[in-house]
Design a protein around this motif. Structure first.
Motif, PDB file in Angstrom:
ATOM      1  N   ASN A  65       0.805  -1.224   0.000  1.00 48.88           N
ATOM      2  CA  ASN A  65       0.000   0.000   0.000  1.00 48.88           C
ATOM      3  C   ASN A  65       0.834   1.269   0.000  1.00 48.88           C
ATOM      4  OD1 ASN A  65      -2.327  -1.557   0.036  1.00 48.88           O
ATOM      5  ND2 ASN A  65      -2.436  -1.564   2.262  1.00 48.88           N
ATOM      6  N   CYS A  66       2.145   1.136  -0.124  1.00 49.54           N
ATOM      7  CA  CYS A  66       3.035   2.302  -0.133  1.00 49.54           C
ATOM      8  C   CYS A  66       3.857   2.308  -1.417  1.00 49.54           C
ATOM      9  CB  CYS A  66       3.990   2.259   1.059  1.00 49.54           C
ATOM     10  SG  CYS A  66       3.160   2.321   2.654  1.00 49.54           S
ATOM     11  N   VAL A  67       4.134   3.505  -1.928  1.00 50.06           N
ATOM     12  CA  VAL A  67       4.960   3.589  -3.135  1.00 50.06           C
ATOM     13  C   VAL A  67       6.380   3.154  -2.797  1.00 50.06           C
ATOM     14  CG1 VAL A  67       3.619   5.405  -4.240  1.00 50.06           C
ATOM     15  CG2 VAL A  67       5.551   6.016  -2.788  1.00 50.06           C
ATOM     16  N   LYS A  68       7.049   2.571  -3.786  1.00 48.89           N
ATOM     17  CA  LYS A  68       8.426   2.123  -3.616  1.00 48.89           C
ATOM     18  C   LYS A  68       9.362   3.133  -4.272  1.00 48.89           C
ATOM     19  CE  LYS A  68       7.460  -2.833  -3.556  1.00 48.89           C
ATOM     20  NZ  LYS A  68       6.040  -2.768  -3.369  1.00 48.89           N
ATOM     21  N   LEU A  69      10.492   3.341  -3.651  1.00 52.47           N
ATOM     22  CA  LEU A  69      11.544   4.199  -4.194  1.00 52.47           C
ATOM     23  C   LEU A  69      12.536   3.309  -4.915  1.00 52.47           C
ATOM     24  CD1 LEU A  69      13.023   6.988  -4.327  1.00 52.47           C
ATOM     25  CD2 LEU A  69      14.159   6.313  -2.201  1.00 52.47           C
ATOM     26  N   TYR A  70      12.819   3.638  -6.185  1.00 53.81           N
ATOM     27  CA  TYR A  70      13.739   2.823  -6.978  1.00 53.81           C
ATOM     28  C   TYR A  70      15.082   3.502  -7.204  1.00 53.81           C
ATOM     29  CZ  TYR A  70       9.733  -0.124  -7.793  1.00 53.81           C
ATOM     30  OH  TYR A  70       8.656  -0.947  -7.604  1.00 53.81           O
ATOM     31  N   ALA A  71      15.093   4.819  -7.301  1.00 51.32           N
ATOM     32  CA  ALA A  71      16.357   5.509  -7.572  1.00 51.32           C
ATOM     33  C   ALA A  71      16.283   6.954  -7.101  1.00 51.32           C
ATOM     34  CB  ALA A  71      16.671   5.474  -9.071  1.00 51.32           C
ATOM     35  N   VAL A  72      17.455   7.481  -6.792  1.00 49.01           N
ATOM     36  CA  VAL A  72      17.601   8.895  -6.454  1.00 49.01           C
ATOM     37  C   VAL A  72      18.680   9.461  -7.363  1.00 49.01           C
ATOM     38  CG1 VAL A  72      18.326  10.565  -4.712  1.00 49.01           C
ATOM     39  CG2 VAL A  72      16.908   8.633  -4.036  1.00 49.01           C
ATOM     40  N   PHE A  73      18.364  10.572  -8.009  1.00 51.04           N
ATOM     41  CA  PHE A  73      19.345  11.317  -8.794  1.00 51.04           C
ATOM     42  C   PHE A  73      19.707  12.543  -7.975  1.00 51.04           C
ATOM     43  CE2 PHE A  73      17.509   8.655 -11.967  1.00 51.04           C
ATOM     44  CZ  PHE A  73      18.503   8.447 -12.899  1.00 51.04           C
ATOM     45  N   ASN A  74      20.943  12.595  -7.511  1.00 54.38           N
ATOM     46  CA  ASN A  74      21.409  13.692  -6.673  1.00 54.38           C
ATOM     47  C   ASN A  74      22.378  14.514  -7.513  1.00 54.38           C
ATOM     48  OD1 ASN A  74      22.288  15.347  -4.627  1.00 54.38           O
ATOM     49  ND2 ASN A  74      22.405  13.692  -3.123  1.00 54.38           N
ATOM     50  N   ASN A  75      21.872  15.582  -8.112  1.00 48.44           N
ATOM     51  CA  ASN A  75      22.664  16.402  -9.019  1.00 48.44           C
ATOM     52  C   ASN A  75      22.949  17.773  -8.414  1.00 48.44           C
ATOM     53  OD1 ASN A  75      22.742  14.330 -10.925  1.00 48.44           O
ATOM     54  ND2 ASN A  75      20.771  14.946 -11.764  1.00 48.44           N
ATOM     55  N   LYS A  76      23.615  18.618  -9.158  1.00 49.40           N
ATOM     56  CA  LYS A  76      24.070  19.913  -8.657  1.00 49.40           C
ATOM     57  C   LYS A  76      22.939  20.751  -8.062  1.00 49.40           C
ATOM     58  CE  LYS A  76      26.433  24.117 -10.078  1.00 49.40           C
ATOM     59  NZ  LYS A  76      26.925  24.895 -11.189  1.00 49.40           N
ATOM     60  N   ASP A  77      21.826  20.924  -8.805  1.00 49.05           N
ATOM     61  CA  ASP A  77      20.753  21.788  -8.303  1.00 49.05           C
ATOM     62  C   ASP A  77      19.417  21.085  -8.112  1.00 49.05           C
ATOM     63  OD1 ASP A  77      22.053  22.179 -10.737  1.00 49.05           O
ATOM     64  OD2 ASP A  77      20.757  23.749 -11.422  1.00 49.05           O
ATOM     65  N   LYS A  78      19.351  19.768  -8.371  1.00 51.06           N
ATOM     66  CA  LYS A  78      18.083  19.035  -8.251  1.00 51.06           C
ATOM     67  C   LYS A  78      18.304  17.705  -7.535  1.00 51.06           C
ATOM     68  CE  LYS A  78      15.650  21.613 -11.325  1.00 51.06           C
ATOM     69  NZ  LYS A  78      14.831  22.651 -10.818  1.00 51.06           N
ATOM     70  N   ILE A  79      17.262  17.297  -6.816  1.00 55.20           N
ATOM     71  CA  ILE A  79      17.190  15.944  -6.278  1.00 55.20           C
ATOM     72  C   ILE A  79      15.928  15.346  -6.878  1.00 55.20           C
ATOM     73  CG2 ILE A  79      16.873  14.510  -4.234  1.00 55.20           C
ATOM     74  CD1 ILE A  79      18.399  16.613  -2.650  1.00 55.20           C
ATOM     75  N   SER A  80      16.063  14.185  -7.505  1.00 58.20           N
ATOM     76  CA  SER A  80      14.932  13.561  -8.174  1.00 58.20           C
ATOM     77  C   SER A  80      14.760  12.135  -7.674  1.00 58.20           C
ATOM     78  CB  SER A  80      15.154  13.548  -9.687  1.00 58.20           C
ATOM     79  OG  SER A  80      15.341  14.869 -10.150  1.00 58.20           O
ATOM     80  N   LEU A  81      13.521  11.785  -7.356  1.00 53.09           N
ATOM     81  CA  LEU A  81      13.207  10.460  -6.838  1.00 53.09           C
ATOM     82  C   LEU A  81      12.410   9.689  -7.879  1.00 53.09           C
ATOM     83  CD1 LEU A  81      11.921  11.469  -3.278  1.00 53.09           C
ATOM     84  CD2 LEU A  81      14.273  11.166  -4.039  1.00 53.09           C
ATOM     85  N   VAL A  82      12.878   8.502  -8.239  1.00 48.13           N
ATOM     86  CA  VAL A  82      12.138   7.621  -9.135  1.00 48.13           C
ATOM     87  C   VAL A  82      11.322   6.699  -8.241  1.00 48.13           C
ATOM     88  CG1 VAL A  82      12.282   5.854 -10.922  1.00 48.13           C
ATOM     89  CG2 VAL A  82      13.946   7.731 -10.885  1.00 48.13           C
ATOM     90  N   ILE A  83      10.001   6.845  -8.312  1.00 48.56           N
ATOM     91  CA  ILE A  83       9.114   6.081  -7.440  1.00 48.56           C
ATOM     92  C   ILE A  83       8.070   5.336  -8.264  1.00 48.56           C
ATOM     93  CG2 ILE A  83       9.428   7.524  -5.395  1.00 48.56           C
ATOM     94  CD1 ILE A  83       6.894   9.027  -6.114  1.00 48.56           C
ATOM     95  N   GLN A  84       7.418   4.416  -7.606  1.00 48.66           N
ATOM     96  CA  GLN A  84       6.382   3.621  -8.233  1.00 48.66           C
ATOM     97  C   GLN A  84       5.257   4.533  -8.722  1.00 48.66           C
ATOM     98  OE1 GLN A  84       4.939   0.759  -5.456  1.00 48.66           O
ATOM     99  NE2 GLN A  84       4.147  -0.592  -7.050  1.00 48.66           N
ATOM    100  N   LEU A  85       4.747   4.246  -9.898  1.00 52.61           N
ATOM    101  CA  LEU A  85       3.662   5.036 -10.483  1.00 52.61           C
ATOM    102  C   LEU A  85       2.342   4.334 -10.210  1.00 52.61           C
ATOM    103  CD1 LEU A  85       2.725   7.388 -12.304  1.00 52.61           C
ATOM    104  CD2 LEU A  85       3.089   5.878 -14.248  1.00 52.61           C
ATOM    105  N   TYR A  86       1.427   5.034  -9.557  1.00 54.90           N
ATOM    106  CA  TYR A  86       0.105   4.489  -9.278  1.00 54.90           C
ATOM    107  C   TYR A  86      -0.920   5.152 -10.174  1.00 54.90           C
ATOM    108  CZ  TYR A  86       1.076   1.598  -5.219  1.00 54.90           C
ATOM    109  OH  TYR A  86       1.510   0.599  -4.395  1.00 54.90           O
ATOM    110  N   VAL A  87      -1.141   4.583 -11.340  1.00 55.21           N
ATOM    111  CA  VAL A  87      -2.137   5.108 -12.267  1.00 55.21           C
ATOM    112  C   VAL A  87      -3.530   4.704 -11.810  1.00 55.21           C
ATOM    113  CG1 VAL A  87      -2.930   5.088 -14.666  1.00 55.21           C
ATOM    114  CG2 VAL A  87      -0.492   5.052 -14.153  1.00 55.21           C
TER     115      VAL A  87
END
Length: 154
Positions: free
Chosen positions: A107-129
């Motif tokens: 019942n919770c989204v899963k985190l698959y990846a984190v992109f930690n770049n110079k000015d952004k942090i991006s989280l790749v998470i499960q998509l619940y359509v």
């Protein structure tokens, strides 16, 4: 700070990988679910096709992305990286990432990846359509129950 803490934590975790530009996975490597990878200073577009925005909040925008190697769809939460002097906001982001890394529940989204770049942090998470579809059905049901002139009043 987050990277060094995470690397220390990963030393005892066989399910988690930390990836830097020098250690990037090749296209032969597939992510086993719920595998977690952290990319430092890697472009998201190298691994994912970024599509339309799904939503926007006060601190982030969420996009639909497709993994280039597997074709799977995910959600990408993109946040501006706060300055190091903003200890509070940095702490909130780090806590969110740590919590998502540890969650493993249907019942919770899963985190698959984190992109930690110079000015952004991006989280790749499960998509619940499915949730969006259910919400759309509920809205349609409410609209039909209320009729074309609005809610019924007795």
């Amino acid at each position: 700070e987050f990277i060094s803490h995470h690397q220390a934590w990963c030393a005892s975790c066989s399910e988690t990988s930390v990836v830097s530009a020098a250690q990037s996975p090749t296209s032969d490597v597939t992510m086993a679910e719920p595998h977690f990878v952290e990319y430092k200073n890697e472009p998201i577009e190298k691994y994912y096709d970024v599509h339309e925005a799904l939503g926007k909040g006060a601190f982030s925008t969420v996009y639909r992305v497709v993994d280039k190697s597997s074709g799977k769809e995910y959600a990408l939460k993109v946040m501006d990286k706060p300055p190091k002097s903003d200890v509070g906001k940095n702490k909130i982001i780090n806590i969110e990432i740590e919590i998502l890394k540890r969650l493993n529940h249907p019942n919770c989204v899963k985190l698959y990846a984190v992109f930690n770049n110079k000015d952004k942090i991006s989280l790749v998470i499960q998509l619940y359509v499915l949730l969006s579809i259910v919400m759309a059905i509920i809205v349609i049901f409410i609209q039909r129950a209320n009729g074309p002139s609005g809610p019924r009043v007795n």
